[in-house]
Design an enzyme around this catalytic site. Structure first.
Site, PDB file in Angstrom:
ATOM      1  N   SER A 233      -6.679  44.731 -29.694  1.00  0.00           N
ATOM      2  CA  SER A 233      -5.616  43.726 -29.644  1.00  0.00           C
ATOM      3  C   SER A 233      -6.170  42.331 -29.936  1.00  0.00           C
ATOM      4  O   SER A 233      -6.751  42.119 -30.997  1.00  0.00           O
ATOM      5  CB  SER A 233      -4.916  43.804 -28.283  1.00  0.00           C
ATOM      6  OG  SER A 233      -3.710  43.069 -28.273  1.00  0.00           O
ATOM      7  N   ASP A 320       3.428  51.152 -31.545  1.00  0.00           N
ATOM      8  CA  ASP A 320       2.878  49.988 -30.844  1.00  0.00           C
ATOM      9  C   ASP A 320       3.957  48.898 -30.765  1.00  0.00           C
ATOM     10  O   ASP A 320       4.377  48.367 -31.792  1.00  0.00           O
ATOM     11  CB  ASP A 320       1.658  49.458 -31.598  1.00  0.00           C
ATOM     12  CG  ASP A 320       0.886  48.396 -30.831  1.00  0.00           C
ATOM     13  OD1 ASP A 320       1.514  47.653 -30.049  1.00  0.00           O
ATOM     14  OD2 ASP A 320      -0.334  48.290 -31.019  1.00  0.00           O
ATOM     15  N   HIS A 359       0.576  50.704 -27.296  1.00  0.00           N
ATOM     16  CA  HIS A 359      -0.397  49.646 -27.587  1.00  0.00           C
ATOM     17  C   HIS A 359      -1.789  49.899 -27.019  1.00  0.00           C
ATOM     18  O   HIS A 359      -2.773  49.389 -27.561  1.00  0.00           O
ATOM     19  CB  HIS A 359       0.140  48.305 -27.046  1.00  0.00           C
ATOM     20  CG  HIS A 359      -0.738  47.129 -27.351  1.00  0.00           C
ATOM     21  ND1 HIS A 359      -1.053  46.736 -28.646  1.00  0.00           N
ATOM     22  CD2 HIS A 359      -1.379  46.248 -26.532  1.00  0.00           C
ATOM     23  CE1 HIS A 359      -1.836  45.674 -28.599  1.00  0.00           C
ATOM     24  NE2 HIS A 359      -2.064  45.360 -27.341  1.00  0.00           N
TER      25      HIS A 359
END
Length: 385
Positions: A233, A320, A359
């Site tokens: 991320s 995601d 995610h």
């Protein structure tokens, strides 16, 4: 007698039919009264009408207040860019709460040691070092010196750079450390300055420098063992910043792994679920995205990959909700056509929506060990100490 009675009756009828007397103000005296039943009906109608009017008034007042807040927030963000920087880093969100980062064993990491390193004056960062599962028994009760020496054992090392919010003790992060440890890797991770129990103020430059310091610390102890960098991320932005710098000084890592990456912070902020209610607000870029750039935050993965010369693996789940899948795919397309990767492997691995990895749950994939083994090469570092 009959006439008298008749006259009394006629007078009585006239009196009843006569209009009510007027007072001096020419208004009717209150001698007339509505029937009780009619008065009750009238009052009963007025009460619901009054309640409905009061409810509508309060609802209208709430709507006006919310609209005022909605319009005020963009101006507040524009005037105070630090707000947007806080929302990018989310370092003030510490989850899970009430864990002691000095005790990784409380999170089921019995083969992990907690360190503190000092990249710069007045900056201290907390580090966890998890040894390969094969060294688990030997690691029990050992001190920091033993763990540092263990980096020189014949096992590859993964430097893990986590995303925004939370700490190095986040649940999904801990589960990934366990998976990687079981596959024979050392895992070194840390909280950037301003996160967890690390001291300092967060910034893109500071986060990148922290990562560089930890990488150099690892290389000074790992000998010839491969060192891989894994970013997740927001950590993918730190990872590409770091690897670009390492390649420029001609000390690249052995591979770069990006999990749920974006192209750059502006495109990610525009696609983030937090921005949905303002995405079509007039001047969205000027109000919300320009303050991020003003704060010195770019995390330009799409630019960095043009200067990276090492193998690249991108992992991204199609479902995601935080970093859209199309941004990871776009980054792969940029990297795959870049001349800097001409002599290196570039691979994109999607995870289907039906798997539900979203995610941060790619670590759950039973295919992950095979993917890593095929990309990084089967580890020959399986000596049991």
């Amino acid at each position: 007698m009959r006439k008298r009675n008749e006259s009394v009756t006629v007078e009585h009828e006239r009196a009843a039919a006569a209009p009510a007397p007027l007072d001096k103000g020419c208004s009717l005296r209150h001698s007339l009264r509505l029937p009780a039943a009619a008065a009750d009906v009238d009052a009963g109608m007025k009460r619901p009408l009054g309640r409905r009017y009061g409810l509508w008034f309060r609802l209208r007042k709430l709507i006006i207040w919310l609209l005022g807040v909605y319009i005020a927030i963009p101006f507040l963000v524009k005037l105070c860019p630090a707000i947007q920087a806080k929302l990018v880093f989310l370092n003030f969100v510490r989850v899970p709460y009430f864990i002691d980062l000095k005790r990784p064993q409380d999170q089921g990491l019995n083969h992990t040691c907690n360190y503190y390193l000092q990249p710069e004056e007045d900056v201290t960062i907390g580090v966890w070092h998890t040894v390969p599962a094969a060294l688990w028994k030997n690691a029990r009760g050992k001190d920091q010196l033993w763990f540092e020496d263990a980096l020189g054992s014949s096992h590859p090392v993964i430097l893990y750079l986590h995303g925004n919010a939370g700490t190095r003790g986040g649940d999904h992060r801990v589960e990934l450390y366990k998976v990687l440890s079981s596959l024979g890797y050392h895992v070194v991770t840390f909280d950037y300055r301003g996160w967890g129990d690390s001291i300092g103020s967060p910034s893109e430059r500071g986060m990148t420098y922290d990562a560089l310091h930890v990488f150099d610390w690892i290389k000074a102890r790992s000998g010839d063992n491969p060192v891989y960098i894994w970013g997740h991320s927001l950590g993918t932005g730190v990872a590409t910043n770091l690897v670009r710098r390492l390649c420029e000084r001609e000390t690249p890592p052995d591979a770069l792994i990006l999990e749920s990456p974006f192209t750059n912070i502006r495109e990610e902020a525009r696609s983030h679920p937090f921005s949905v209610i303002y995405r079509y607000f007039p001047g969205f870029d000027w109000f919300f995205l320009d303050p991020i750039t003003t704060s010195g935050i770019k995390f330009a993965n799409d630019e960095n990959v043009k200067y990276i010369s090492c193998s690249l693996l991108i992992l991204h789940a199609e479902d995601d909700p935080v970093v859209p899948f199309h941004l990871g795919k776009k980054l792969y397309n940029i990297a795959a056509t870049s001349r800097s990767f001409r002599d290196y492997k570039v691979q994109f691995v999607p995870f289907h929506t039906d798997l539900g990895y979203r995610h941060k749950y790619i670590y759950r994939s039973p295919e992950l060990p095979r993917i890593l083994r095929e990309f990084l090469g089967k580890s020959e570092h399986e000596h049991h100490h």
